[in-house]
Scaffold this active site. Structure first.
Site, PDB file in Angstrom:
ATOM      1  N   GLU A  74     -70.222  48.338  56.845  1.00  0.00           N
ATOM      2  CA  GLU A  74     -70.797  47.019  57.133  1.00  0.00           C
ATOM      3  C   GLU A  74     -71.268  46.899  58.587  1.00  0.00           C
ATOM      4  O   GLU A  74     -72.336  46.328  58.830  1.00  0.00           O
ATOM      5  CB  GLU A  74     -69.751  45.932  56.817  1.00  0.00           C
ATOM      6  CG  GLU A  74     -70.296  44.531  56.971  1.00  0.00           C
ATOM      7  CD  GLU A  74     -69.223  43.469  56.760  1.00  0.00           C
ATOM      8  OE1 GLU A  74     -68.663  43.390  55.655  1.00  0.00           O
ATOM      9  OE2 GLU A  74     -68.951  42.722  57.717  1.00  0.00           O
ATOM     10  N   ARG A 122     -74.144  40.040  52.255  1.00  0.00           N
ATOM     11  CA  ARG A 122     -74.141  40.744  53.550  1.00  0.00           C
ATOM     12  C   ARG A 122     -75.515  41.340  53.889  1.00  0.00           C
ATOM     13  O   ARG A 122     -75.608  42.425  54.485  1.00  0.00           O
ATOM     14  CB  ARG A 122     -73.082  41.863  53.586  1.00  0.00           C
ATOM     15  CG  ARG A 122     -71.681  41.405  53.445  1.00  0.00           C
ATOM     16  CD  ARG A 122     -71.244  40.455  54.548  1.00  0.00           C
ATOM     17  NE  ARG A 122     -70.003  39.837  54.171  1.00  0.00           N
ATOM     18  CZ  ARG A 122     -69.936  38.740  53.409  1.00  0.00           C
ATOM     19  NH1 ARG A 122     -71.029  38.109  53.013  1.00  0.00           N
ATOM     20  NH2 ARG A 122     -68.766  38.236  53.079  1.00  0.00           N
ATOM     21  N   SER A 171     -64.122  43.723  58.021  1.00  0.00           N
ATOM     22  CA  SER A 171     -64.228  44.642  56.885  1.00  0.00           C
ATOM     23  C   SER A 171     -65.144  45.796  57.285  1.00  0.00           C
ATOM     24  O   SER A 171     -66.284  45.563  57.682  1.00  0.00           O
ATOM     25  CB  SER A 171     -64.848  43.926  55.685  1.00  0.00           C
ATOM     26  OG  SER A 171     -64.072  42.804  55.356  1.00  0.00           O
TER      27      SER A 171
HETATM   28  C1  LIG Z   1     -61.498  40.372  62.923  1.00  0.00           C
HETATM   29  C2  LIG Z   1     -62.864  40.266  62.295  1.00  0.00           C
HETATM   30  C3  LIG Z   1     -63.040  39.528  61.131  1.00  0.00           C
HETATM   31  C4  LIG Z   1     -64.314  39.415  60.550  1.00  0.00           C
HETATM   32  N1  LIG Z   1     -64.452  38.670  59.417  1.00  0.00           N
HETATM   33  C5  LIG Z   1     -65.672  38.534  58.826  1.00  0.00           C
HETATM   34  C6  LIG Z   1     -65.826  37.754  57.642  1.00  0.00           C
HETATM   35  O1  LIG Z   1     -64.879  37.162  57.138  1.00  0.00           O
HETATM   36  N2  LIG Z   1     -67.058  37.669  57.097  1.00  0.00           N
HETATM   37  C7  LIG Z   1     -68.143  38.294  57.649  1.00  0.00           C
HETATM   38  O2  LIG Z   1     -69.247  38.161  57.094  1.00  0.00           O
HETATM   39  N3  LIG Z   1     -68.027  39.029  58.776  1.00  0.00           N
HETATM   40  C8  LIG Z   1     -66.824  39.166  59.379  1.00  0.00           C
HETATM   41  N4  LIG Z   1     -66.688  39.933  60.508  1.00  0.00           N
HETATM   42  C9  LIG Z   1     -67.861  40.622  61.074  1.00  0.00           C
HETATM   43  C10 LIG Z   1     -68.549  39.865  62.227  1.00  0.00           C
HETATM   44  O3  LIG Z   1     -67.694  38.932  62.812  1.00  0.00           O
HETATM   45  C11 LIG Z   1     -69.814  39.134  61.767  1.00  0.00           C
HETATM   46  O4  LIG Z   1     -70.733  40.058  61.227  1.00  0.00           O
HETATM   47  C12 LIG Z   1     -70.480  38.386  62.916  1.00  0.00           C
HETATM   48  O5  LIG Z   1     -71.516  37.565  62.428  1.00  0.00           O
HETATM   49  C13 LIG Z   1     -71.037  39.308  63.995  1.00  0.00           C
HETATM   50  O6  LIG Z   1     -71.420  38.481  65.072  1.00  0.00           O
HETATM   51  P1  LIG Z   1     -71.559  39.040  66.533  1.00  0.00           P
HETATM   52  O7  LIG Z   1     -72.146  37.959  67.352  1.00  0.00           O
HETATM   53  O8  LIG Z   1     -70.266  39.584  66.999  1.00  0.00           O
HETATM   54  O9  LIG Z   1     -72.615  40.209  66.315  1.00  0.00           O
HETATM   55  P2  LIG Z   1     -72.693  41.583  67.125  1.00  0.00           P
HETATM   56  O10 LIG Z   1     -71.584  42.472  66.683  1.00  0.00           O
HETATM   57  O11 LIG Z   1     -72.826  41.320  68.581  1.00  0.00           O
HETATM   58  O12 LIG Z   1     -74.078  42.168  66.565  1.00  0.00           O
HETATM   59  C14 LIG Z   1     -74.171  42.631  65.232  1.00  0.00           C
HETATM   60  C15 LIG Z   1     -75.661  42.872  64.909  1.00  0.00           C
HETATM   61  O13 LIG Z   1     -76.331  41.612  64.909  1.00  0.00           O
HETATM   62  C16 LIG Z   1     -77.402  41.646  65.838  1.00  0.00           C
HETATM   63  N5  LIG Z   1     -77.515  40.353  66.484  1.00  0.00           N
HETATM   64  C17 LIG Z   1     -76.573  39.684  67.185  1.00  0.00           C
HETATM   65  N6  LIG Z   1     -77.084  38.531  67.667  1.00  0.00           N
HETATM   66  C18 LIG Z   1     -78.382  38.502  67.268  1.00  0.00           C
HETATM   67  C19 LIG Z   1     -79.461  37.581  67.460  1.00  0.00           C
HETATM   68  N7  LIG Z   1     -79.318  36.476  68.185  1.00  0.00           N
HETATM   69  N8  LIG Z   1     -80.666  37.880  66.901  1.00  0.00           N
HETATM   70  C20 LIG Z   1     -80.850  39.005  66.166  1.00  0.00           C
HETATM   71  N9  LIG Z   1     -79.872  39.906  65.972  1.00  0.00           N
HETATM   72  C21 LIG Z   1     -78.651  39.661  66.516  1.00  0.00           C
HETATM   73  C22 LIG Z   1     -77.033  42.710  66.846  1.00  0.00           C
HETATM   74  O14 LIG Z   1     -78.183  43.198  67.515  1.00  0.00           O
HETATM   75  C23 LIG Z   1     -76.375  43.733  65.948  1.00  0.00           C
HETATM   76  O15 LIG Z   1     -77.360  44.514  65.300  1.00  0.00           O
HETATM   77  C24 LIG Z   1     -65.426  40.061  61.123  1.00  0.00           C
HETATM   78  C25 LIG Z   1     -65.239  40.815  62.306  1.00  0.00           C
HETATM   79  C26 LIG Z   1     -63.976  40.912  62.876  1.00  0.00           C
HETATM   80  C27 LIG Z   1     -63.798  41.692  64.142  1.00  0.00           C
END
Ligand SMILES: Cc1cc2nc3c(=O)[nH]c(=O)nc-3n(C[C@H](O)[C@H](O)[C@H](O)COP(=O)(O)OP(=O)(O)OC[C@H]3O[C@@H](n4cnc5c(N)ncnc54)[C@H](O)[C@@H]3O)c2cc1C
Length: 373
Positions: free
Chosen positions: A365, A172, A264
């Site tokens: 996280e 992570r 998580s």
């Molecule tokens: C129901 C659920 C289940 C999940 N299961 C998992 C799992 O199994 N494993 C896991 O690892 N995670 C999991 N997650 C967490 C999450 O889905 C991941 O961390 C995912 O990659 C976040 O993507 P996002 O586009 O929604 O990021 P956001 O929430 O929009 O952003 C998160 C961070 O990333 C940055 N960011 C986003 N896009 C970019 C970019 N293009 N360049 C630079 N920085 C950027 C943002 O600025 C912010 O700081 C889960 C979340 C939920 C709600």
């Protein structure tokens, strides 16, 4: 993508409308960027003006303040996946823009017969966010299929290519995520709520086969009826993973409040062996690389186990407005009317309770935007 169009279209968009926890106040300026050039321009101009920037994907890893965010929120509207090479001994290469929905990438990879993505199905959010915390699930991590990323480097105001080794992906974490808190990775300063590098495009390299990568996760192997290390059709692995995830409220579903979460909420603690020895005998323990860079082996325990055994099992604080998921002790959820303050209060109670019981300080996280736990 998880954002709801009604909110996107609203005159005064809020972070609650763009995050899966569905909390967070008004957004200063919102930009849906149609090209990499537009993203670079918006970020460069905002940085030059000293305006805070949030590059937003699916909002599935953000806990945002009720006060909102007065800066610029920019989202990549690009979605198109490009296959560069789909056969031959060099394996498969393809790329996706940061804005592509991650599960669309997984679905496409499985359909094309590209291995190593199948256990990552159902993780919400955008492709551009996957290297930020090296997303992982059910024995796979995105590090297993990444080749390199194109980024905008905010420290030098230039586009760059970061190779897999530059990303220093770990459990992570990555160079991208470390730049939020560590000056060495931030080019002499720290960044946030988006790091030093804005991901523009993600390039993948993997085996061209319809068979999965070896199954590494015991629960998944049991569900598939195979031994650890076996390879199965990727499509079958993907279906099993989605079934397992649904059972834990880990696949987004508007109708199910157990999924109104950030997944998580705490990372699994990786502890020095001496500290891990103090945990109860039945606490889960797995070998993990020492996060201090010493090259040693530490012990990864289970945050979900510690939380549940410290008295915060599934459904804790139901009916809410903020409560632990009824299906999984690691997900903090919004039961409908929660504020960010409600979620922060719940997170503090859980973290402090686990520390009081086991002496382990859990680390959140999600990215905390304008709030502190
Ligand atoms: C129901 C659920 C289940 C999940 N299961 C998992 C799992 O199994 N494993 C896991 O690892 N995670 C999991 N997650 C967490 C999450 O889905 C991941 O961390 C995912 O990659 C976040 O993507 P996002 O586009 O929604 O990021 P956001 O929430 O929009 O952003 C998160 C961070 O990333 C940055 N960011 C986003 N896009 C970019 C970019 N293009 N360049 C630079 N920085 C950027 C943002 O600025 C912010 O700081 C889960 C979340 C939920 C709600």
């Amino acid at each position: 993508m998880t954002a709801r169009p009604d909110d996107a279209a609203a005159a005064a968009p809020t972070l609650a409308g763009f995050t899966t926890l569905r909390v967070g106040g008004p957004i200063g300026t919102f930009v849906d960027a149609a090209s990499a050039e537009e993203i670079m321009d918006v970020v460069r101009e905002a940085d030059a003006a000293g305006t805070e920037v949030l590059v937003l994907g699916g909002g599935s890893n953000i806990l945002a303040s009720d006060d909102g965010f007065d800066g610029i929120v920019v989202r990549d509207a690009r979605r198109e996946i490009a296959i560069e090479n789909s056969e031959g001994c060099g394996g498969a290469q393809f790329r996706a823009p940061a804005g592509a929905v991650w599960d669309d990438v997984v679905v496409r990879a499985v359909a094309e017969g590209f291995s190593g993505f199948e256990a990552l199905s159902g993780i919400p959010g955008s492709t551009g966010a996957t290297p930020v915390q090296n997303v992982g699930a059910y024995g796979q991590e995105v590090s297993g299929v990444l080749s390199h990323v194109r980024v905008w480097d905010r420290a030098t105001n230039r586009p760059r290519t970061l190779a897999l080794a530059d990303l220093r992906l770990g459990y992570r974490t990555s160079t991208l995520k470390r730049s939020y808190t560590e000056e060495a990775d931030g080019g002499g300063r720290t960044w946030g709520p988006t790091g030093r590098y804005v991901v523009l495009d993600v390039h993948f390299q993997t085996d061209a086969t319809t068979m999965s990568a070896p199954v590494r996760y015991a629960e998944l192997a049991r569900t598939l009826g195979v031994e650890i290390g076996a390879r199965v059709e990727s499509a079958e692995v993907r279906e099993s993973v989605l079934d397992l995830r649904r059972g834990k409220g880990m696949v987004l579903d508007d109708a199910d409040h157990d999924t109104w979460s950030a997944g998580s909420f705490f990372t699994n603690p990786v502890l020095p062996p001496a500290q891990a020895a103090g945990l109860p005998d039945d606490a889960p323990r797995f070998d993990a690389p020492a996060p201090d860079g010493s090259g040693g082996t530490w012990v990864k325990s289970s945050a979900a186990w510690l939380i549940a055994h410290a008295g915060f099992g599934p459904g804790y604080r139901m009916p809410g407005p903020a409560a632990i998921s009824t299906k999984h002790s690691l997900a903090l959820t919004n039961r409908g009317g929660a504020s960010a303050a409600d979620l922060v209060s719940l997170a503090r109670t859980v973290r402090d309770g686990v520390e009081a019981t086991y002496g382990v300080v859990l680390v959140p996280e999600p990215v905390l935007l304008g709030v502190e736990i």
